[in-house]
Design a protein around this motif. Structure first.
Motif, PDB file in Angstrom:
ATOM      1  N   SER A 133      -7.312 -76.297  14.706  1.00 57.43           N
ATOM      2  CA  SER A 133      -6.984 -76.802  16.043  1.00 57.43           C
ATOM      3  C   SER A 133      -6.435 -75.693  16.935  1.00 57.43           C
ATOM      4  N   LEU A 134      -6.817 -75.753  18.192  1.00 58.08           N
ATOM      5  CA  LEU A 134      -6.324 -74.834  19.210  1.00 58.08           C
ATOM      6  C   LEU A 134      -6.179 -75.682  20.478  1.00 58.08           C
ATOM      7  N   VAL A 135      -4.934 -75.974  20.845  1.00 62.82           N
ATOM      8  CA  VAL A 135      -4.671 -76.952  21.900  1.00 62.82           C
ATOM      9  C   VAL A 135      -3.633 -76.401  22.860  1.00 62.82           C
ATOM     10  N   SER A 136      -3.822 -76.644  24.142  1.00 58.74           N
ATOM     11  CA  SER A 136      -2.847 -76.199  25.138  1.00 58.74           C
ATOM     12  C   SER A 136      -2.592 -77.294  26.157  1.00 58.74           C
ATOM     13  N   ALA A 137      -1.336 -77.390  26.583  1.00 57.93           N
ATOM     14  CA  ALA A 137      -1.037 -78.230  27.737  1.00 57.93           C
ATOM     15  C   ALA A 137      -1.708 -77.613  28.957  1.00 57.93           C
ATOM     16  N   ALA A 138      -2.065 -78.456  29.924  1.00 59.96           N
ATOM     17  CA  ALA A 138      -2.635 -77.976  31.175  1.00 59.96           C
ATOM     18  C   ALA A 138      -1.949 -78.699  32.323  1.00 59.96           C
ATOM     19  N   TYR A 139      -1.851 -78.000  33.438  1.00 56.09           N
ATOM     20  CA  TYR A 139      -1.208 -78.546  34.628  1.00 56.09           C
ATOM     21  C   TYR A 139      -2.194 -78.390  35.783  1.00 56.09           C
ATOM     22  N   ALA A 140      -2.720 -79.527  36.263  1.00 58.23           N
ATOM     23  CA  ALA A 140      -3.794 -79.525  37.257  1.00 58.23           C
ATOM     24  C   ALA A 140      -4.956 -78.658  36.778  1.00 58.23           C
ATOM     25  N   GLY A 141      -5.234 -78.758  35.470  1.00 56.01           N
ATOM     26  CA  GLY A 141      -6.347 -78.044  34.875  1.00 56.01           C
ATOM     27  C   GLY A 141      -6.091 -76.603  34.489  1.00 56.01           C
ATOM     28  N   VAL A 142      -4.895 -76.098  34.779  1.00 55.85           N
ATOM     29  CA  VAL A 142      -4.559 -74.702  34.464  1.00 55.85           C
ATOM     30  C   VAL A 142      -3.762 -74.656  33.164  1.00 55.85           C
ATOM     31  N   ARG A 143      -4.196 -73.810  32.228  1.00 58.18           N
ATOM     32  CA  ARG A 143      -3.537 -73.716  30.928  1.00 58.18           C
ATOM     33  C   ARG A 143      -2.084 -73.289  31.063  1.00 58.18           C
ATOM     34  N   ALA A 169      -4.702 -63.189  25.393  1.00 51.62           N
ATOM     35  CA  ALA A 169      -5.996 -62.564  25.115  1.00 51.62           C
ATOM     36  C   ALA A 169      -6.773 -63.364  24.074  1.00 51.62           C
ATOM     37  N   TYR A 170      -6.081 -63.842  23.052  1.00 51.80           N
ATOM     38  CA  TYR A 170      -6.754 -64.616  22.009  1.00 51.80           C
ATOM     39  C   TYR A 170      -7.301 -65.923  22.575  1.00 51.80           C
ATOM     40  N   LEU A 171      -6.511 -66.595  23.386  1.00 57.75           N
ATOM     41  CA  LEU A 171      -6.955 -67.866  23.958  1.00 57.75           C
ATOM     42  C   LEU A 171      -8.146 -67.666  24.890  1.00 57.75           C
ATOM     43  N   ARG A 172      -8.137 -66.553  25.617  1.00 56.76           N
ATOM     44  CA  ARG A 172      -9.259 -66.266  26.508  1.00 56.76           C
ATOM     45  C   ARG A 172     -10.535 -66.029  25.698  1.00 56.76           C
ATOM     46  N   ALA A 173     -10.394 -65.304  24.585  1.00 53.47           N
ATOM     47  CA  ALA A 173     -11.554 -64.996  23.743  1.00 53.47           C
ATOM     48  C   ALA A 173     -12.081 -66.231  23.010  1.00 53.47           C
ATOM     49  N   HIS A 174     -11.216 -67.229  22.822  1.00 59.58           N
ATOM     50  CA  HIS A 174     -11.612 -68.434  22.089  1.00 59.58           C
ATOM     51  C   HIS A 174     -11.602 -69.660  23.004  1.00 59.58           C
ATOM     52  N   ARG A 175     -11.953 -69.443  24.246  1.00 58.13           N
ATOM     53  CA  ARG A 175     -11.921 -70.500  25.249  1.00 58.13           C
ATOM     54  C   ARG A 175     -12.756 -71.710  24.828  1.00 58.13           C
ATOM     55  N   ALA A 176     -13.863 -71.451  24.165  1.00 58.59           N
ATOM     56  CA  ALA A 176     -14.756 -72.548  23.784  1.00 58.59           C
ATOM     57  C   ALA A 176     -14.122 -73.480  22.751  1.00 58.59           C
ATOM     58  N   GLU A 177     -13.175 -72.962  21.981  1.00 56.85           N
ATOM     59  CA  GLU A 177     -12.519 -73.767  20.947  1.00 56.85           C
ATOM     60  C   GLU A 177     -11.247 -74.435  21.449  1.00 56.85           C
ATOM     61  N   LEU A 178     -10.774 -74.018  22.614  1.00 49.29           N
ATOM     62  CA  LEU A 178      -9.483 -74.481  23.123  1.00 49.29           C
ATOM     63  C   LEU A 178      -9.605 -75.848  23.788  1.00 49.29           C
ATOM     64  N   ARG A 179      -8.792 -76.768  23.351  1.00 53.40           N
ATOM     65  CA  ARG A 179      -8.742 -78.092  23.969  1.00 53.40           C
ATOM     66  C   ARG A 179      -7.563 -78.144  24.937  1.00 53.40           C
ATOM     67  N   LEU A 180      -7.818 -78.474  26.186  1.00 54.05           N
ATOM     68  CA  LEU A 180      -6.761 -78.614  27.187  1.00 54.05           C
ATOM     69  C   LEU A 180      -6.334 -80.075  27.274  1.00 54.05           C
ATOM     70  N   VAL A 181      -5.024 -80.296  27.289  1.00 49.90           N
ATOM     71  CA  VAL A 181      -4.463 -81.635  27.400  1.00 49.90           C
ATOM     72  C   VAL A 181      -3.659 -81.695  28.698  1.00 49.90           C
ATOM     73  N   GLU A 182      -4.115 -82.474  29.656  1.00 51.17           N
ATOM     74  CA  GLU A 182      -3.438 -82.531  30.955  1.00 51.17           C
ATOM     75  C   GLU A 182      -2.044 -83.154  30.825  1.00 51.17           C
ATOM     76  N   CYS A 183      -1.059 -82.441  31.363  1.00 55.40           N
ATOM     77  CA  CYS A 183       0.336 -82.888  31.269  1.00 55.40           C
ATOM     78  C   CYS A 183       1.047 -82.863  32.624  1.00 55.40           C
ATOM     79  N   GLY A 184       0.298 -82.606  33.689  1.00 50.83           N
ATOM     80  CA  GLY A 184       0.913 -82.472  35.000  1.00 50.83           C
ATOM     81  C   GLY A 184       1.586 -83.727  35.504  1.00 50.83           C
ATOM     82  N   ASP A 185       1.223 -84.871  34.940  1.00 50.55           N
ATOM     83  CA  ASP A 185       1.827 -86.125  35.378  1.00 50.55           C
ATOM     84  C   ASP A 185       3.169 -86.398  34.718  1.00 50.55           C
ATOM     85  N   VAL A 186       3.501 -85.639  33.661  1.00 56.07           N
ATOM     86  CA  VAL A 186       4.752 -85.915  32.934  1.00 56.07           C
ATOM     87  C   VAL A 186       5.652 -84.691  32.808  1.00 56.07           C
TER      88      VAL A 186
END
Length: 202
Positions: A133-143, A169-186
């Motif tokens: 798993s590779l997951v990041s919070a996102a705020y208005a779509g921005v990691r 750098a690692y997250l940029r290189a593995h962008r295709a595997e990264l799941r963004l979870v929108e959190c801007g509402d909370v």
């Protein structure tokens, strides 16, 4: 709830709290006061409330004072003697401290983002599936933070985490595997970096 309890043993909270607060006149961020207690205590509480059972806290600037003033019972405290070199060294130290613990992922958070609470942190934790798993919070779509790193990624992150870039750098290189979870509402992902930012503290 059963699923969340099962995750507790697989995902560890990793709090990066080593910064020296250079732009804050050299006041370590971990010791800034928020709601009457050191900021590091607040950040640990967020990880716990989100569902992390094991929590490793990486200390650097004024580590002895943080140990003396902050109540961090139950946490594994990790010293980063190279903290002045930037967040990358703290991330490497934290991931190294998790080796051999049996956890399958690290949920990494920053001590200086008190606007990110348990709701956003739990959302990222809830997206964990396995050690890939590779997951990041996102705020208005921005990691943003927090970021969950499955154990399969730790070696690659450690190789590329330098200076203040952390895992960027690692997250940029593995962008295709990264799941963004929108959190801007909370959550509000501001940093406590400058004197003006201190107004966010309560």
């Amino acid at each position: 709830m059963t699923e969340n309890r099962e995750l507790h043993g697989e995902v560890a909270g990793l709090l990066l709290a080593a910064g020296g607060g250079r732009r804050l006149g050299g006041r370590p961020k971990a010791l800034l006061t928020h709601r009457g207690r050191p900021l590091v205590e607040h950040a640990v509480g967020v990880l716990r409330a989100a569902g992390c059972g094991r929590i490793h806290v990486v200390l650097g600037a004024a580590a002895d004072e943080v140990r003396a003033r902050a109540e961090l019972d139950g946490c594994v405290l990790v010293d980063n003697p190279d903290w002045a070199g930037g967040m990358g060294s703290s991330l490497r130290a934290g991931l190294a401290s998790l080796a051999g613990t049996g956890v399958r992922a690290a949920l990494a958070a920053l001590v200086d983002q008190p606007g990110i609470g348990p709701a956003a942190t739990a959302r990222v934790l809830g997206a964990y599936r396995d050690e890939r798993s590779l997951v990041s919070a996102a705020y208005a779509g921005v990691r943003g933070h927090p970021v969950l790193f499955g154990a399969a990624h730790w070696a690659g992150i450690a190789e590329t985490a330098t200076g203040d870039r952390g895992a960027r750098a690692y997250l940029r290189a593995h962008r295709a595997e990264l799941r963004l979870v929108e959190c801007g509402d909370v959550a509000d992902p501001y940093d406590i970096d400058t004197e003006a930012d201190l107004s966010h503290l309560e």
